[in-house]
Design a protein around this motif. Structure first.
Motif, PDB file in Angstrom:
ATOM      1  N   LEU A   6      51.658  35.845  39.141  1.00 54.24           N
ATOM      2  CA  LEU A   6      51.098  37.193  39.131  1.00 54.24           C
ATOM      3  C   LEU A   6      50.292  37.441  40.395  1.00 54.24           C
ATOM      4  O   LEU A   6      49.478  36.612  40.806  1.00 54.24           O
ATOM      5  N   THR A   7      50.524  38.611  41.021  1.00 57.38           N
ATOM      6  CA  THR A   7      49.756  39.047  42.184  1.00 57.38           C
ATOM      7  C   THR A   7      49.067  40.347  41.830  1.00 57.38           C
ATOM      8  O   THR A   7      49.709  41.265  41.310  1.00 57.38           O
ATOM      9  N   ILE A   8      47.785  40.434  42.109  1.00 57.96           N
ATOM     10  CA  ILE A   8      47.015  41.641  41.830  1.00 57.96           C
ATOM     11  C   ILE A   8      46.473  42.174  43.141  1.00 57.96           C
ATOM     12  O   ILE A   8      45.851  41.437  43.907  1.00 57.96           O
ATOM     13  N   ASN A   9      46.697  43.463  43.385  1.00 58.81           N
ATOM     14  CA  ASN A   9      46.137  44.144  44.544  1.00 58.81           C
ATOM     15  C   ASN A   9      45.079  45.101  44.035  1.00 58.81           C
ATOM     16  O   ASN A   9      45.406  46.092  43.390  1.00 58.81           O
ATOM     17  N   GLY A  10      43.816  44.806  44.292  1.00 62.76           N
ATOM     18  CA  GLY A  10      42.732  45.652  43.820  1.00 62.76           C
ATOM     19  C   GLY A  10      41.630  44.809  43.220  1.00 62.76           C
ATOM     20  O   GLY A  10      41.695  43.586  43.192  1.00 62.76           O
ATOM     21  N   THR A  11      40.605  45.484  42.701  1.00 60.52           N
ATOM     22  CA  THR A  11      39.444  44.798  42.145  1.00 60.52           C
ATOM     23  C   THR A  11      39.711  44.378  40.717  1.00 60.52           C
ATOM     24  O   THR A  11      40.268  45.126  39.929  1.00 60.52           O
ATOM     25  N   LEU A  12      39.296  43.155  40.386  1.00 64.62           N
ATOM     26  CA  LEU A  12      39.441  42.610  39.040  1.00 64.62           C
ATOM     27  C   LEU A  12      38.045  42.479  38.451  1.00 64.62           C
ATOM     28  O   LEU A  12      37.206  41.755  38.980  1.00 64.62           O
ATOM     29  N   ASN A  13      37.769  43.218  37.342  1.00 64.62           N
ATOM     30  CA  ASN A  13      36.473  43.180  36.671  1.00 64.62           C
ATOM     31  C   ASN A  13      36.652  42.651  35.264  1.00 64.62           C
ATOM     32  O   ASN A  13      37.539  43.107  34.547  1.00 64.62           O
ATOM     33  N   SER A  14      35.786  41.712  34.849  1.00 63.12           N
ATOM     34  CA  SER A  14      35.827  41.182  33.495  1.00 63.12           C
ATOM     35  C   SER A  14      34.419  40.851  33.053  1.00 63.12           C
ATOM     36  O   SER A  14      33.625  40.331  33.840  1.00 63.12           O
ATOM     37  N   ARG A  17      47.571  35.171  42.684  1.00 68.03           N
ATOM     38  CA  ARG A  17      47.065  35.692  43.958  1.00 68.03           C
ATOM     39  C   ARG A  17      46.336  37.010  43.708  1.00 68.03           C
ATOM     40  O   ARG A  17      46.874  37.895  43.035  1.00 68.03           O
ATOM     41  N   ILE A  18      45.130  37.140  44.263  1.00 67.31           N
ATOM     42  CA  ILE A  18      44.336  38.359  44.148  1.00 67.31           C
ATOM     43  C   ILE A  18      44.050  38.860  45.548  1.00 67.31           C
ATOM     44  O   ILE A  18      43.463  38.141  46.364  1.00 67.31           O
ATOM     45  N   GLU A  19      44.466  40.071  45.823  1.00 67.32           N
ATOM     46  CA  GLU A  19      44.149  40.736  47.090  1.00 67.32           C
ATOM     47  C   GLU A  19      43.098  41.787  46.759  1.00 67.32           C
ATOM     48  O   GLU A  19      43.414  42.942  46.509  1.00 67.32           O
ATOM     49  N   GLY A  20      41.852  41.375  46.677  1.00 67.23           N
ATOM     50  CA  GLY A  20      40.766  42.270  46.307  1.00 67.23           C
ATOM     51  C   GLY A  20      39.610  41.471  45.742  1.00 67.23           C
ATOM     52  O   GLY A  20      39.635  40.239  45.726  1.00 67.23           O
ATOM     53  N   ASP A  21      38.594  42.167  45.248  1.00 65.98           N
ATOM     54  CA  ASP A  21      37.392  41.520  44.747  1.00 65.98           C
ATOM     55  C   ASP A  21      37.570  41.084  43.296  1.00 65.98           C
ATOM     56  O   ASP A  21      38.334  41.692  42.543  1.00 65.98           O
ATOM     57  N   VAL A  22      36.831  40.040  42.908  1.00 65.66           N
ATOM     58  CA  VAL A  22      36.849  39.530  41.539  1.00 65.66           C
ATOM     59  C   VAL A  22      35.414  39.465  41.043  1.00 65.66           C
ATOM     60  O   VAL A  22      34.574  38.807  41.656  1.00 65.66           O
ATOM     61  N   HIS A  23      35.130  40.167  39.922  1.00 68.52           N
ATOM     62  CA  HIS A  23      33.810  40.161  39.309  1.00 68.52           C
ATOM     63  C   HIS A  23      33.983  39.721  37.863  1.00 68.52           C
ATOM     64  O   HIS A  23      34.720  40.360  37.109  1.00 68.52           O
ATOM     65  N   SER A  24      33.306  38.628  37.461  1.00 68.07           N
ATOM     66  CA  SER A  24      33.423  38.150  36.085  1.00 68.07           C
ATOM     67  C   SER A  24      32.194  37.327  35.736  1.00 68.07           C
ATOM     68  O   SER A  24      31.344  37.066  36.576  1.00 68.07           O
ATOM     69  N   THR A  25      32.133  36.894  34.461  1.00 59.12           N
ATOM     70  CA  THR A  25      31.026  36.052  34.026  1.00 59.12           C
ATOM     71  C   THR A  25      31.289  34.610  34.439  1.00 59.12           C
ATOM     72  O   THR A  25      30.521  34.021  35.166  1.00 59.12           O
ATOM     73  N   GLY A  26      32.360  34.040  33.951  1.00 59.98           N
ATOM     74  CA  GLY A  26      32.770  32.698  34.329  1.00 59.98           C
ATOM     75  C   GLY A  26      34.095  32.785  35.056  1.00 59.98           C
ATOM     76  O   GLY A  26      34.964  33.570  34.671  1.00 59.98           O
ATOM     77  N   PHE A  39      44.944  31.979  45.098  1.00 53.29           N
ATOM     78  CA  PHE A  39      44.487  32.498  46.389  1.00 53.29           C
ATOM     79  C   PHE A  39      43.761  33.806  46.134  1.00 53.29           C
ATOM     80  O   PHE A  39      44.299  34.696  45.472  1.00 53.29           O
ATOM     81  N   ILE A  40      42.540  33.917  46.632  1.00 49.63           N
ATOM     82  CA  ILE A  40      41.766  35.161  46.519  1.00 49.63           C
ATOM     83  C   ILE A  40      41.374  35.585  47.923  1.00 49.63           C
ATOM     84  O   ILE A  40      40.785  34.805  48.677  1.00 49.63           O
ATOM     85  N   HIS A  41      41.715  36.814  48.252  1.00 54.54           N
ATOM     86  CA  HIS A  41      41.325  37.391  49.532  1.00 54.54           C
ATOM     87  C   HIS A  41      40.403  38.564  49.219  1.00 54.54           C
ATOM     88  O   HIS A  41      40.856  39.673  48.987  1.00 54.54           O
ATOM     89  N   GLY A  42      39.100  38.288  49.148  1.00 54.59           N
ATOM     90  CA  GLY A  42      38.121  39.306  48.797  1.00 54.59           C
ATOM     91  C   GLY A  42      36.841  38.645  48.324  1.00 54.59           C
ATOM     92  O   GLY A  42      36.688  37.422  48.362  1.00 54.59           O
ATOM     93  N   GLU A  43      35.902  39.461  47.837  1.00 54.28           N
ATOM     94  CA  GLU A  43      34.610  38.953  47.388  1.00 54.28           C
ATOM     95  C   GLU A  43      34.717  38.423  45.966  1.00 54.28           C
ATOM     96  O   GLU A  43      35.385  39.001  45.118  1.00 54.28           O
TER      97      GLU A  43
END
Length: 195
Positions: A41-49, A58-67, A75-79
């Motif tokens: 799975l590849t995600i383009n954009g911000t991931l919030n959880s 692969r994440i092309e964007g920011d990732v915000h989560s608890t754990g 691979f994460i390209h972002g904050e």
């Protein structure tokens, strides 16, 4: 129930119901179920959880989560912004978390703002790390979390020897094989640094 006679009057006493045994305190319900981003799975954009996330894709964007657990093939390209981060894969971008663990298989290129920080032997980390009492509350756009790089050294000065004007061509062959003349690389003078 108990009853007794007292001067022609019946008195009825009712025993209080037994108190239920104390219950163990209930755990607060989890905000959400853990999420898994699979390797295909590849995600383009911000991931919030608001819960825990494991990323193997692969994440092309920011990732915000608890754990957050970043798998070996991820691979994460972002904050990355989380309470607790375990990095086994590749991250290109800043990491802000209370607890950061860089595992031996990780490859991190970016700055890390942390409260607690651990690195296993063999981990690759290129960037700056800085302790903060509350890394999640600090505004990265404020000057306080900006990491200052050391001033760059002056660029080395190099002197290149002149290239010969003509390159001799090989003698013509009589066996039908063509020979292509390639330019000869110029000889370089040693580098001179400083003034």
């Amino acid at each position: 129930m108990f009853s007794s006679r007292n001067k022609d009057k019946e008195v009825v006493s009712v025993a209080a119901p037994a108190a239920p045994p104390p219950q163990p305190p209930k755990r607060a319900p989890r905000a959400s179920a853990p999420s898994i981003i699979s390797a295909d799975l590849t995600i383009n954009g911000t991931l919030n959880s608001t819960g825990d996330v494991q990323i193997d894709g692969r994440i092309e964007g920011d990732v915000h989560s608890t754990g957050l657990v970043i798998g070996e093939k991820a691979f994460i390209h972002g904050e990355v912004l989380a309470e607790d981060v375990t990095i086994r894969g590749r991250v290109q971008g800043s990491v802000r978390a209370r607890k950061v663990l860089l595992c031996s298989t990780c490859h991190v290129e970016g700055n890390i703002l942390h409260e607690a920080f651990a690195v296993e032997a063999g981990a690759f980390f290129e960037g700056n790390c800085r302790h903060s009492d509350n890394p999640l509350a600090e505004d990265p756009n404020r000057g306080s979390t900006e990491f200052k790089a050391a001033p760059a050294a002056p660029a080395p000065v190099s002197v290149i020897a002149p290239v010969p004007a003509a390159v001799p061509s090989p003698a013509p062959r009589t066996d039908g094989i063509a020979v292509v003349a390639k330019p000869v690389a110029a000889n370089f003078a040693p580098l001179k640094t400083g003034a």
